[in-house]
Design a protein around this motif. Structure first.
Motif, PDB file in Angstrom:
ATOM      1  N   ALA A 104      33.178  81.048  35.393  1.00  0.00           N
ATOM      2  CA  ALA A 104      32.302  81.730  36.344  1.00  0.00           C
ATOM      3  C   ALA A 104      30.971  82.100  35.693  1.00  0.00           C
ATOM      4  O   ALA A 104      29.895  81.936  36.298  1.00  0.00           O
ATOM      5  N   VAL A 105      31.025  82.585  34.452  1.00  0.00           N
ATOM      6  CA  VAL A 105      29.797  82.930  33.721  1.00  0.00           C
ATOM      7  C   VAL A 105      28.985  81.666  33.433  1.00  0.00           C
ATOM      8  O   VAL A 105      27.747  81.653  33.567  1.00  0.00           O
ATOM      9  N   LEU A 106      29.655  80.586  33.055  1.00  0.00           N
ATOM     10  CA  LEU A 106      28.962  79.329  32.802  1.00  0.00           C
ATOM     11  C   LEU A 106      28.240  78.829  34.048  1.00  0.00           C
ATOM     12  O   LEU A 106      27.102  78.357  33.982  1.00  0.00           O
ATOM     13  N   PHE A 107      28.924  78.934  35.196  1.00  0.00           N
ATOM     14  CA  PHE A 107      28.301  78.493  36.436  1.00  0.00           C
ATOM     15  C   PHE A 107      27.054  79.315  36.741  1.00  0.00           C
ATOM     16  O   PHE A 107      26.032  78.775  37.170  1.00  0.00           O
ATOM     17  N   ALA A 108      27.128  80.628  36.532  1.00  0.00           N
ATOM     18  CA  ALA A 108      25.972  81.495  36.783  1.00  0.00           C
ATOM     19  C   ALA A 108      24.798  81.090  35.885  1.00  0.00           C
ATOM     20  O   ALA A 108      23.643  81.010  36.341  1.00  0.00           O
ATOM     21  N   LEU A 109      25.073  80.832  34.603  1.00  0.00           N
ATOM     22  CA  LEU A 109      24.020  80.404  33.686  1.00  0.00           C
ATOM     23  C   LEU A 109      23.415  79.074  34.126  1.00  0.00           C
ATOM     24  O   LEU A 109      22.191  78.884  34.134  1.00  0.00           O
ATOM     25  N   PHE A 110      24.288  78.153  34.498  1.00  0.00           N
ATOM     26  CA  PHE A 110      23.855  76.824  34.938  1.00  0.00           C
ATOM     27  C   PHE A 110      23.024  76.916  36.213  1.00  0.00           C
ATOM     28  O   PHE A 110      21.955  76.314  36.329  1.00  0.00           O
ATOM     29  N   TYR A 111      23.504  77.700  37.159  1.00  0.00           N
ATOM     30  CA  TYR A 111      22.876  77.770  38.481  1.00  0.00           C
ATOM     31  C   TYR A 111      21.497  78.427  38.411  1.00  0.00           C
ATOM     32  O   TYR A 111      20.550  77.974  39.060  1.00  0.00           O
ATOM     33  N   PHE A 112      21.366  79.481  37.607  1.00  0.00           N
ATOM     34  CA  PHE A 112      20.123  80.242  37.597  1.00  0.00           C
ATOM     35  C   PHE A 112      19.105  79.761  36.561  1.00  0.00           C
ATOM     36  O   PHE A 112      17.913  80.062  36.680  1.00  0.00           O
ATOM     37  N   LEU A 113      19.550  79.010  35.564  1.00  0.00           N
ATOM     38  CA  LEU A 113      18.631  78.618  34.491  1.00  0.00           C
ATOM     39  C   LEU A 113      18.268  77.132  34.489  1.00  0.00           C
ATOM     40  O   LEU A 113      17.264  76.760  33.879  1.00  0.00           O
ATOM     41  N   ILE A 114      19.064  76.291  35.136  1.00  0.00           N
ATOM     42  CA  ILE A 114      18.777  74.856  35.150  1.00  0.00           C
ATOM     43  C   ILE A 114      18.166  74.467  36.502  1.00  0.00           C
ATOM     44  O   ILE A 114      18.782  74.701  37.547  1.00  0.00           O
ATOM     45  N   PRO A 115      16.976  73.878  36.520  1.00  0.00           N
ATOM     46  CA  PRO A 115      16.328  73.496  37.776  1.00  0.00           C
ATOM     47  C   PRO A 115      17.149  72.471  38.568  1.00  0.00           C
ATOM     48  O   PRO A 115      17.788  71.586  37.994  1.00  0.00           O
ATOM     49  N   ASP A 116      17.144  72.631  39.892  1.00  0.00           N
ATOM     50  CA  ASP A 116      17.806  71.700  40.817  1.00  0.00           C
ATOM     51  C   ASP A 116      19.304  71.599  40.573  1.00  0.00           C
ATOM     52  O   ASP A 116      19.931  70.580  40.872  1.00  0.00           O
ATOM     53  N   SER A 117      19.898  72.654  40.032  1.00  0.00           N
ATOM     54  CA  SER A 117      21.329  72.627  39.731  1.00  0.00           C
ATOM     55  C   SER A 117      22.174  72.584  41.005  1.00  0.00           C
ATOM     56  O   SER A 117      23.247  71.986  41.018  1.00  0.00           O
ATOM     57  N   GLY A 118      21.683  73.199  42.077  1.00  0.00           N
ATOM     58  CA  GLY A 118      22.466  73.274  43.304  1.00  0.00           C
ATOM     59  C   GLY A 118      22.792  71.920  43.893  1.00  0.00           C
ATOM     60  O   GLY A 118      23.942  71.660  44.280  1.00  0.00           O
ATOM     61  N   SER A 119      21.817  71.023  43.956  1.00  0.00           N
ATOM     62  CA  SER A 119      22.049  69.713  44.573  1.00  0.00           C
ATOM     63  C   SER A 119      23.012  68.874  43.759  1.00  0.00           C
ATOM     64  O   SER A 119      23.909  68.215  44.302  1.00  0.00           O
ATOM     65  N   VAL A 120      22.847  68.894  42.430  1.00  0.00           N
ATOM     66  CA  VAL A 120      23.752  68.119  41.569  1.00  0.00           C
ATOM     67  C   VAL A 120      25.160  68.695  41.621  1.00  0.00           C
ATOM     68  O   VAL A 120      26.157  67.961  41.662  1.00  0.00           O
ATOM     69  N   TRP A 121      25.258  70.031  41.646  1.00  0.00           N
ATOM     70  CA  TRP A 121      26.579  70.653  41.672  1.00  0.00           C
ATOM     71  C   TRP A 121      27.337  70.292  42.948  1.00  0.00           C
ATOM     72  O   TRP A 121      28.540  70.069  42.929  1.00  0.00           O
ATOM     73  N   SER A 122      26.616  70.217  44.076  1.00  0.00           N
ATOM     74  CA  SER A 122      27.248  69.843  45.343  1.00  0.00           C
ATOM     75  C   SER A 122      27.813  68.429  45.264  1.00  0.00           C
ATOM     76  O   SER A 122      28.917  68.159  45.752  1.00  0.00           O
TER      77      SER A 122
END
Length: 287
Positions: A124-142
């Motif tokens: 969960a912490v890793l996802f938060a770091l990934f989501y908020f710090l890496i650009p365009d993470s939302g589209s790739v994660w989907s």
């Protein structure tokens, strides 16, 4: 259909579901644990016991908090908790001592989730770091979640490996780009995620604790399969929903595996250079 055949099919179906849903978590947990051990040994053998604190200062408290969180949810009594208290003699960095009643089913099933708690919270912490710090993470994660969610009970090992490979390249391709190298967010993410991922692992003690509650986790699946079969439904009726939910977990575990592997490679390269300059011998990360 005889009673014995019915019972056999019911057990096989239930065990197959459990393996598809949870076996991967233990495999990922052990693999991350193995790589993490090499990371810690590389730091310890080069810089002494204090060298491991470079990544343990953040990851260990999150690891122990993962245990403690599920202790509270499942009403275990926490006797003592140390989020970060290194012991050079035992190699322990932190611990949670808890008591539970073996006659209480809620306490028993809690052992399973307490054991895997560090994976849940760490991811969960890793996802938060990934989501908020890496650009365009939302589209790739989907896209990654969509790919992983297609896994079904009975999927071949090759299918699992193909899906995991594609998800790994998608995540890694988003994180490690030339554009990201110029962003401070990337470097913050890289360091913090390595610290967290190095402790998203299952030790043998964690697995042993989880197994104490595994029986109570299997029982609801067994009962639900029995009800579905008696009602005339296939025992795979509910599986797509649970598989989709765990698709999220597998996506997070892939992210954790990527970061712990990158962390080991970077730390080993740096440590081996320093180790050679200081001791004139090659650094062995296995002992």
């Amino acid at each position: 259909m005889t009673v014995l055949v019915f019972v056999k099919d019911l057990l096989i179906a239930t065990l197959g579901q459990m393996a598809s849903l949870f076996l991967g978590i233990f495999i990922f947990g052990l693999l991350i644990h193995f790589i993490s051990q090499m990371t810690f040994k590389s730091l310890g053998n080069t810089f002494g016991p204090g060298g491991t604190y470079v990544v343990a200062w953040l990851g260990t408290p999150i690891h122990e908090l993962g245990h403690a969180l599920f202790c509270l949810i499942f009403l275990h009594k926490i006797e003592e908790i140390q989020f970060f208290k290194p012991d050079a003699q035992t190699g322990t960095l932190g611990y949670v001592y808890h008591k539970w009643n073996p006659k209480n089913p809620w306490h028993v099933i809690g052992n399973f989730f307490i054991g895997v708690g560090p994976i849940v919270l760490g991811c969960a912490v890793l996802f938060a770091l990934f989501y908020f710090l890496i650009p365009d993470s939302g589209s790739v994660w989907s896209k990654v979640m969509s790919d992983v969610s297609v896994l079904e009970k009975g999927s071949s090992v090759l299918t699992y490996l193909t899906v995991f490979k594609d998800a790994t390249f998608s995540i890694a391709g988003l994180i490690f780009t030339l554009d990201n190298l110029g962003l401070w967010q990337f470097w913050v993410f890289l360091y913090l995620s390595i610290c967290v991922a190095s402790n998203v692992r299952l030790s043998w003690a964690d697995i042993k604790g989880s197994l104490r509650g595994l029986g109570c986790v299997v029982l609801p699946f067994l009962i639900l399969n029995l009800v579905l079969v008696l009602a005339g439904y296939g025992n795979d009726t509910f599986y797509p929903y649970t598989a989709s939910a765990l698709g999220i977990v597998y996506s997070l575990l892939i992210l954790a595996l990527i970061m712990v592997l990158i962390g080991f490679l970077l730390i080993y390269i740096f440590s081996s250079i320093f180790h050679w300059l200081r001791y004139r011998t090659a650094l062995n990360p296995f002992r």
